[in-house]
Write a protein that holds these residues in place. Structure first.
Motif, mmCIF file in Angstrom:
data_model
loop_
_atom_site.group_PDB
_atom_site.id
_atom_site.type_symbol
_atom_site.label_atom_id
_atom_site.label_comp_id
_atom_site.label_asym_id
_atom_site.label_seq_id
_atom_site.Cartn_x
_atom_site.Cartn_y
_atom_site.Cartn_z
ATOM 1 N N LEU A 134 -49.168 -54.320 -4.040
ATOM 2 C CA LEU A 134 -49.740 -53.129 -3.361
ATOM 3 C C LEU A 134 -50.276 -51.889 -4.234
ATOM 4 C CD1 LEU A 134 -50.468 -51.434 -0.686
ATOM 5 C CD2 LEU A 134 -47.932 -50.455 -1.000
ATOM 6 N N LEU A 135 -50.524 -52.169 -5.261
ATOM 7 C CA LEU A 135 -50.571 -50.892 -6.700
ATOM 8 C C LEU A 135 -52.038 -51.427 -7.355
ATOM 9 C CD1 LEU A 135 -46.858 -49.655 -8.530
ATOM 10 C CD2 LEU A 135 -48.559 -49.011 -7.653
ATOM 11 N N ALA A 136 -52.033 -52.620 -7.163
ATOM 12 C CA ALA A 136 -52.760 -53.364 -8.089
ATOM 13 C C ALA A 136 -54.729 -52.481 -6.465
ATOM 14 C CB ALA A 136 -53.291 -54.756 -8.366
ATOM 15 N N HIS A 137 -54.087 -53.559 -5.430
ATOM 16 C CA HIS A 137 -55.083 -53.514 -4.919
ATOM 17 C C HIS A 137 -55.110 -52.428 -3.905
ATOM 18 C CE1 HIS A 137 -56.169 -57.476 -6.339
ATOM 19 N NE2 HIS A 137 -55.107 -57.156 -5.953
ATOM 20 N N GLY A 138 -53.924 -51.388 -3.670
ATOM 21 C CA GLY A 138 -53.870 -50.469 -3.154
ATOM 22 C C GLY A 138 -55.423 -49.179 -2.415
ATOM 23 N N ILE B 112 -39.402 -60.804 -3.640
ATOM 24 C CA ILE B 112 -40.872 -60.677 -2.978
ATOM 25 C C ILE B 112 -41.194 -58.873 -2.876
ATOM 26 C CG2 ILE B 112 -41.230 -60.836 -0.386
ATOM 27 C CD1 ILE B 112 -38.876 -62.980 -0.106
ATOM 28 N N LEU B 113 -40.277 -58.321 -2.321
ATOM 29 C CA LEU B 113 -40.436 -56.505 -2.732
ATOM 30 C C LEU B 113 -41.134 -56.228 -3.340
ATOM 31 C CD1 LEU B 113 -40.286 -54.104 -1.812
ATOM 32 C CD2 LEU B 113 -37.779 -53.464 -2.611
ATOM 33 N N SER B 114 -40.631 -56.883 -4.741
ATOM 34 C CA SER B 114 -41.396 -56.783 -6.397
ATOM 35 C C SER B 114 -42.953 -56.712 -6.779
ATOM 36 C CB SER B 114 -40.645 -57.239 -7.311
ATOM 37 O OG SER B 114 -40.966 -57.254 -8.712
ATOM 38 N N GLY B 115 -43.010 -58.272 -5.647
ATOM 39 C CA GLY B 115 -44.218 -58.950 -5.990
ATOM 40 C C GLY B 115 -44.915 -58.340 -5.355
ATOM 41 N N PHE B 116 -44.513 -57.547 -3.751
ATOM 42 C CA PHE B 116 -45.446 -56.996 -3.179
ATOM 43 C C PHE B 116 -46.066 -55.624 -2.968
ATOM 44 C CE2 PHE B 116 -45.690 -53.712 0.809
ATOM 45 C CZ PHE B 116 -46.552 -54.188 1.447
#
Length: 196
Positions: A21-25, A13-17
């Motif tokens: 976040l990096l892609a859409h932040g 879950i952390l990895s996916g989040f």
């Protein structure tokens, strides 16, 4: 250093989040990113707790630091709530008011001062946003948990001794000259005095 495999549980879950976040932040606002930072920290804490064992096994200093971070995230996430008080924070975290104060004994700001500082910073940030220029000081003050524009003015003038900068006041409709002398600009609160 032990590597954590991200193929199951909270690590997945952390990895996916973090990837999302990096892609859409970059398309998020600063306020949204602050909230995402809190979520990331909570997920990382849960992930590490799962891999390192029970939080009860951590040394008292580490537990106190983790609780202080939880409390600070809670404060930052609830600044708009006018009912946010030290007692409400202690109740939410199932700790005594004394324990809450002890968590902040070695911090530059106590609990109440941290709430006030956060509200002042958020309100001032809104006052300087051009897209919010049609909103009154009163509306912005209420949004960030102040009971009125006057209460915001008193809270601001207390630490700064200065009125709201003249470049901000003309931006907001419905502000009288008297109301304009109350709120303000420099956000630095004085160092915490004894007491909470």
């Amino acid at each position: 250093m032990q590597r954590i495999c991200a193929d199951r549980g909270t690590a997945t879950i952390l990895s996916g989040f973090v990837r999302t976040l990096l892609a859409h932040g970059p398309s998020c606002t600063l306020l949204e990113l602050a909230g995402m930072g809190s979520v990331a920290l909570d997920l990382a804490t849960a992930c590490l707790a799962q891999h390192l064992g029970s939080p009860g096994e951590a040394p008292p200093e580490a537990r106190a630091q983790e609780m202080r971070h939880r409390v600070m995230r809670f404060i930052d996430s609830n600044l708009s709530d006018p009912e946010l008080t030290p007692q409400a924070i202690a109740d939410h975290h199932n700790i005594s008011l004394r324990t809450l104060y002890d968590l902040f004994d070695d911090q530059p700001l106590g609990v109440a001062a941290r709430i006030r500082q956060g509200r002042l910073e958020r309100a001032f940030a809104d006052l300087t946003r051009p897209e919010l220029r049609a909103e009154s000081v009163q509306t912005i003050a209420l949004r960030w948990g102040f009971s009125s524009g006057t209460a915001f003015g008193r809270a601001f003038r207390g630490p700064t001794g200065s009125p709201l900068p003249s470049i901000v006041l003309p931006m907001h409709s419905g502000i009288s000259r008297t109301a304009g002398r109350s709120p303000a600009s420099q956000m630095a609160l004085p160092r915490r005095q004894s007491g909470h």
